[in-house]
Design a protein around this motif. Structure first.
Motif, PDB file in Angstrom:
ATOM      1  N   PHE A 139      23.416  -5.818 -13.676  1.00 41.77           N
ATOM      2  CA  PHE A 139      24.568  -5.994 -14.403  1.00 41.77           C
ATOM      3  C   PHE A 139      24.899  -4.941 -15.290  1.00 41.77           C
ATOM      4  CE2 PHE A 139      28.270  -8.662 -15.082  1.00 41.77           C
ATOM      5  CZ  PHE A 139      28.175  -8.993 -16.468  1.00 41.77           C
ATOM      6  N   HIS A 140      25.130  -3.646 -14.886  1.00 36.50           N
ATOM      7  CA  HIS A 140      25.227  -2.505 -15.747  1.00 36.50           C
ATOM      8  C   HIS A 140      26.797  -2.530 -16.522  1.00 36.50           C
ATOM      9  CE1 HIS A 140      21.739  -1.409 -14.010  1.00 36.50           C
ATOM     10  NE2 HIS A 140      22.100  -0.569 -13.160  1.00 36.50           N
ATOM     11  N   LEU A 141      26.990  -2.094 -17.713  1.00 36.22           N
ATOM     12  CA  LEU A 141      28.164  -2.176 -18.448  1.00 36.22           C
ATOM     13  C   LEU A 141      28.821  -0.633 -18.467  1.00 36.22           C
ATOM     14  CD1 LEU A 141      29.888  -3.802 -20.664  1.00 36.22           C
ATOM     15  CD2 LEU A 141      28.393  -2.607 -22.367  1.00 36.22           C
ATOM     16  N   THR A 142      29.880  -0.713 -18.417  1.00 37.32           N
ATOM     17  CA  THR A 142      30.681   0.888 -18.104  1.00 37.32           C
ATOM     18  C   THR A 142      31.720   0.506 -18.865  1.00 37.32           C
ATOM     19  OG1 THR A 142      31.862   0.455 -15.961  1.00 37.32           O
ATOM     20  CG2 THR A 142      29.549   1.298 -16.031  1.00 37.32           C
ATOM     21  N   LYS A 143      32.485   1.921 -19.364  1.00 32.78           N
ATOM     22  CA  LYS A 143      33.536   2.141 -19.941  1.00 32.78           C
ATOM     23  C   LYS A 143      33.926   3.483 -19.540  1.00 32.78           C
ATOM     24  CE  LYS A 143      36.438   2.069 -24.056  1.00 32.78           C
ATOM     25  NZ  LYS A 143      36.437   1.813 -25.652  1.00 32.78           N
ATOM     26  N   PRO A 144      35.205   3.730 -19.097  1.00 37.04           N
ATOM     27  CA  PRO A 144      35.542   5.190 -18.575  1.00 37.04           C
ATOM     28  C   PRO A 144      35.555   6.283 -19.682  1.00 37.04           C
ATOM     29  CG  PRO A 144      36.960   3.556 -17.675  1.00 37.04           C
ATOM     30  CD  PRO A 144      36.240   2.845 -18.636  1.00 37.04           C
ATOM     31  N   SER A 145      35.834   5.887 -20.884  1.00 38.02           N
ATOM     32  CA  SER A 145      36.118   6.833 -21.841  1.00 38.02           C
ATOM     33  C   SER A 145      35.690   6.363 -23.194  1.00 38.02           C
ATOM     34  CB  SER A 145      37.636   7.582 -21.882  1.00 38.02           C
ATOM     35  OG  SER A 145      37.873   8.195 -22.849  1.00 38.02           O
ATOM     36  N   ALA A 169      33.736  10.669 -22.782  1.00 43.41           N
ATOM     37  CA  ALA A 169      33.015  10.702 -21.632  1.00 43.41           C
ATOM     38  C   ALA A 169      32.565   9.055 -21.247  1.00 43.41           C
ATOM     39  CB  ALA A 169      31.485  11.175 -22.004  1.00 43.41           C
ATOM     40  N   LEU A 170      32.094   9.080 -20.168  1.00 42.03           N
ATOM     41  CA  LEU A 170      31.759   7.812 -19.486  1.00 42.03           C
ATOM     42  C   LEU A 170      30.569   7.235 -20.165  1.00 42.03           C
ATOM     43  CD1 LEU A 170      32.037   5.701 -16.947  1.00 42.03           C
ATOM     44  CD2 LEU A 170      30.186   7.154 -15.988  1.00 42.03           C
ATOM     45  N   VAL A 171      30.627   5.831 -20.375  1.00 44.56           N
ATOM     46  CA  VAL A 171      29.494   5.241 -20.922  1.00 44.56           C
ATOM     47  C   VAL A 171      28.975   4.320 -19.806  1.00 44.56           C
ATOM     48  CG1 VAL A 171      28.823   3.239 -22.619  1.00 44.56           C
ATOM     49  CG2 VAL A 171      30.662   4.979 -23.121  1.00 44.56           C
ATOM     50  N   LEU A 172      27.459   4.269 -19.664  1.00 39.87           N
ATOM     51  CA  LEU A 172      27.058   3.541 -18.702  1.00 39.87           C
ATOM     52  C   LEU A 172      25.786   2.952 -19.270  1.00 39.87           C
ATOM     53  CD1 LEU A 172      26.186   2.446 -15.971  1.00 39.87           C
ATOM     54  CD2 LEU A 172      25.238   4.757 -15.406  1.00 39.87           C
ATOM     55  N   LEU A 173      25.638   1.660 -19.691  1.00 42.59           N
ATOM     56  CA  LEU A 173      24.513   1.085 -20.224  1.00 42.59           C
ATOM     57  C   LEU A 173      23.958   0.137 -18.934  1.00 42.59           C
ATOM     58  CD1 LEU A 173      25.982  -0.045 -23.656  1.00 42.59           C
ATOM     59  CD2 LEU A 173      24.762   2.347 -22.793  1.00 42.59           C
ATOM     60  N   ARG A 174      22.729   0.391 -18.733  1.00 43.68           N
ATOM     61  CA  ARG A 174      21.888  -0.346 -17.606  1.00 43.68           C
ATOM     62  C   ARG A 174      21.468  -1.667 -18.081  1.00 43.68           C
ATOM     63  NH1 ARG A 174      21.751   3.393 -13.421  1.00 43.68           N
ATOM     64  NH2 ARG A 174      22.149   5.552 -14.266  1.00 43.68           N
ATOM     65  N   CYS A 175      21.400  -2.575 -17.162  1.00 47.05           N
ATOM     66  CA  CYS A 175      20.729  -3.925 -17.413  1.00 47.05           C
ATOM     67  C   CYS A 175      20.431  -4.641 -15.959  1.00 47.05           C
ATOM     68  CB  CYS A 175      21.658  -4.895 -17.982  1.00 47.05           C
ATOM     69  SG  CYS A 175      21.201  -6.473 -18.267  1.00 47.05           S
TER      70      CYS A 175
END
Lengths: 115, 114
Positions: free
Chosen positions: A74-80, A17-23
């Motif tokens: 400056f949110h961090l994401t990773k598609p999978s 799943a997508l990873v979304l970490l908010r900053c």
């Protein structure tokens, strides 16, 4: 003075799943922005950084982050997500100064990845 | 790949005792830092050091704390009289120059004050 807020002290996603970490940050001058990862019983490892130039930055392990000045984010994401991504993630800000570029960290987000 | 090293990995001490935490920064780096992380809390800046003097320090870094670069490789943090609230993970970091602002962190020393 600068500050960093990370929304969500714990985030849980399924593998793939997508990873979304908010900053979100606050700074009175143009900031430098960083994401660090901390695996259990280890130190902080730099994932990626934004200093100047392109606002979408790519880091290690497939992570990327986008600097949005208008949203001070400056949110961090990773598609999978992968199981090995389970760790604590810290967003940090610094500003360039002659004093030393101290880093100000957010509270951290613990990412859990479910099989 | 060069890395920052710290010793010891874990230090247990009694309240009131002096402790020295040691760090070996990356060899061509010029700026050195100490941060701490109390269990369950955020990483906090303590002090930065350049050209053999403190360049910046936080409110946490009071008279009980001191830093030193005794030789060309080590960078130490001394706590003169430890308190229970000094129990934390202490991280050393270094950077080559301010313009890059990328700080490389050591694995940390866990200090337990009993």
């Amino acid at each position: 003075a600068q500050s960093v807020t990370q929304l969500g002290s714990h985030v849980s996603v399924s593998e793939g799943a997508l990873v979304l970490l908010r900053c979100n940050y606050s700074s009175s001058v143009p900031p430098y922005l960083f994401w660090y990862v901390q695996y259990p019983n280890q130190g902080l490892q730099l994932l990626l950084k934004y200093t100047t130039g392109a606002t979408l930055v790519k880091g290690i392990n497939g992570f990327e982050a986008e600097f949005k000045k208008s949203e001070t984010s400056f949110h961090l994401t990773k598609p999978s997500a992968h199981m090995s991504d389970a760790a604590e993630y810290f967003c940090a800000v610094s500003v360039r100064s002659n004093a030393g570029n101290m880093l100000t960290f957010g509270g951290g987000t613990r990412l859990m990845v479910k099989p | 790949e060069p890395e920052v090293t710290q010793t010891p990995s874990h230090q247990v001490t009694q309240m009131g005792q002096e402790v020295i935490l040691r760090c070996v920064p990356i060899s061509n780096h010029l700026y050195f830092y100490w941060y701490r992380q109390i269990l369950g809390q955020k990483v906090e800046f303590l002090v930065s050091f350049y050209n053999n003097e403190i360049s910046e320090k936080s409110e946490i870094f009071d008279d009980q704390f001191s830093v030193e670069r005794p030789d060309g490789s080590n960078f130490t943090l001394k706590i003169r009289s430890t308190k229970l609230e000094d129990s934390a993970m202490y991280f050393c970091a270094s950077t080559e120059r301010l313009a890059t602002s990328e700080q490389y962190f050591g694995p940390g020393t866990r200090l337990t004050v009993t």
